[in-house]
Design a protein around this motif. Sequence first.
Motif, mmCIF file in Angstrom:
data_model
loop_
_atom_site.group_PDB
_atom_site.id
_atom_site.type_symbol
_atom_site.label_atom_id
_atom_site.label_comp_id
_atom_site.label_asym_id
_atom_site.label_seq_id
_atom_site.Cartn_x
_atom_site.Cartn_y
_atom_site.Cartn_z
ATOM 1 N N ASP A 1 32.627 45.603 7.296
ATOM 2 C CA ASP A 1 31.432 45.849 7.553
ATOM 3 C C ASP A 1 29.996 45.237 7.055
ATOM 4 O O ASP A 1 29.357 46.305 6.754
ATOM 5 C CB ASP A 1 31.312 47.194 8.933
ATOM 6 C CG ASP A 1 30.079 46.958 9.327
ATOM 7 O OD1 ASP A 1 28.922 46.244 9.743
ATOM 8 O OD2 ASP A 1 29.784 47.913 10.426
ATOM 9 N N PRO A 2 29.695 43.866 7.106
ATOM 10 C CA PRO A 2 28.880 43.151 5.880
ATOM 11 C C PRO A 2 27.609 43.625 6.821
ATOM 12 O O PRO A 2 26.526 44.641 6.027
ATOM 13 C CB PRO A 2 29.037 42.239 5.861
ATOM 14 C CG PRO A 2 29.250 42.123 7.074
ATOM 15 C CD PRO A 2 30.550 42.340 7.651
ATOM 16 N N VAL A 3 27.595 44.170 8.037
ATOM 17 C CA VAL A 3 26.074 45.016 8.242
ATOM 18 C C VAL A 3 25.146 45.563 8.856
ATOM 19 O O VAL A 3 23.993 46.095 7.497
ATOM 20 C CB VAL A 3 25.803 44.440 10.336
ATOM 21 C CG1 VAL A 3 24.252 44.642 10.738
ATOM 22 C CG2 VAL A 3 26.071 43.243 10.547
ATOM 23 N N THR A 4 26.394 46.605 8.298
ATOM 24 C CA THR A 4 25.917 48.176 8.389
ATOM 25 C C THR A 4 25.879 48.517 7.028
ATOM 26 O O THR A 4 25.260 49.454 6.533
ATOM 27 C CB THR A 4 27.125 49.265 8.979
ATOM 28 O OG1 THR A 4 27.536 48.928 10.764
ATOM 29 C CG2 THR A 4 27.428 50.882 8.651
ATOM 30 N N SER A 5 26.762 47.686 6.246
ATOM 31 C CA SER A 5 26.954 48.333 4.759
ATOM 32 C C SER A 5 25.615 47.424 4.207
ATOM 33 O O SER A 5 25.136 48.052 3.028
ATOM 34 C CB SER A 5 27.896 47.305 4.132
ATOM 35 O OG SER A 5 27.869 47.263 2.260
ATOM 36 N N ARG A 6 24.993 46.434 4.679
ATOM 37 C CA ARG A 6 23.464 46.754 3.523
ATOM 38 C C ARG A 6 22.771 46.965 4.600
ATOM 39 O O ARG A 6 21.670 46.941 3.759
ATOM 40 C CB ARG A 6 23.038 45.163 4.212
ATOM 41 C CG ARG A 6 23.944 43.884 3.607
ATOM 42 C CD ARG A 6 22.891 42.362 4.303
ATOM 43 N NE ARG A 6 23.538 42.352 4.792
ATOM 44 C CZ ARG A 6 23.728 41.086 6.284
ATOM 45 N NH1 ARG A 6 25.743 40.815 5.757
ATOM 46 N NH2 ARG A 6 24.348 41.065 7.423
ATOM 47 N N LEU A 7 22.556 47.798 5.491
ATOM 48 C CA LEU A 7 21.639 48.879 5.811
ATOM 49 C C LEU A 7 21.543 50.003 4.864
ATOM 50 O O LEU A 7 20.722 50.490 5.119
ATOM 51 C CB LEU A 7 22.060 48.953 7.454
ATOM 52 C CG LEU A 7 21.291 48.106 8.666
ATOM 53 C CD1 LEU A 7 21.853 48.375 9.294
ATOM 54 C CD2 LEU A 7 20.058 48.034 7.792
ATOM 55 N N LEU A 8 23.042 50.315 4.521
ATOM 56 C CA LEU A 8 22.916 51.759 4.140
ATOM 57 C C LEU A 8 22.375 51.054 2.298
ATOM 58 O O LEU A 8 21.385 52.282 2.323
ATOM 59 C CB LEU A 8 24.413 51.943 3.873
ATOM 60 C CG LEU A 8 24.663 53.147 4.931
ATOM 61 C CD1 LEU A 8 25.560 53.748 4.787
ATOM 62 C CD2 LEU A 8 23.406 54.484 4.589
#
Length: 314
Positions: free
Chosen positions: A154-161
């Motif tokens: 889940d690159p979207v959630t990963s980048r946000l975090l």
Amino acid sequence: MSKVVLRDSPGEIPAASRVQRDLTGDRPAADVEMARVLGTLPFRMALDSSGAGIAHWKHEPLHDVVAPMSHHVIMAYNGVVQRMERRSGKDIAIGTFRPGAVIIIPEGSSSRWDIPKPVDVVQLYLPQTTLRRVADEAATGVSPELLERTAHPDPVTSRLLLSAADVLEGNEALDTLFRQQLMDLLATRLLAAHTGSPGTIAPARGGLAPKTLLRAIERLRSDSDSDVSLAALAAEAGLSRFHFCRAFKDSTGLSPHAWLRQHRLEQAMNMLRDTDESVVSIAAALGYSSQTAFAAAFRKLTGESPSDWRRRAR
């Protein structure tokens, strides 16, 4: 305003967090259980009084059981690729830690972890009450029950975090707004991608009315002890936090946090250019915890230190 704990170097776990317990049982707060299991203190952490927040950990290999906690724990990995194993009862999940992968430990779940190499990870501690509120406000139509995930892409959630740990600036008002916005944004993402029945988010309803926008900006500009939390801003506008953030950005092009950060930068530039106040005095006047925190935030936005900018601007 929620109390924020920001720590850039090892120190003692805050007393309020050490005794934090779930109202429905005896589950420890996520930061307390993580400190016990990982055997260290976070590299950086920001919590509110409920134990919700963000923590950046760097820890050694792990072979232990994580007890049921009073928050959902969402992790983004930031290290070398490695295999890991997670056991929940008789179920065994084998995954690969890699950038772009996330781990989700739902509130109240317990599992044994075997991770053979050192780990660099950013964690979100999310109360179920926040997830339920965002689901209601966003009209997702989704049951707010998170799925267990083990090294799930889940690159979207990963980048946000991963970006979150670097944005904390040592300014209570800015950090509180950022953390609250990030919580709601990540909760929305989790509802869309990590529940049993993903739904859709209701469309935006347009910007704020001019008078409502002016009141919000006046509150953000205030140098008094006025509450600039999302809850206070949204309540004054008569909107949910979710819809207030959308409407504010539709009206200004910036989130409340980004707007306040830009305003603080403009204040800093004016004071550096037009007064002889020392940098440390300007940092204190603008609410930064230290001259170092102010200088780091200023350099991040301008590419220069406050002193260098002042010399060039005069």
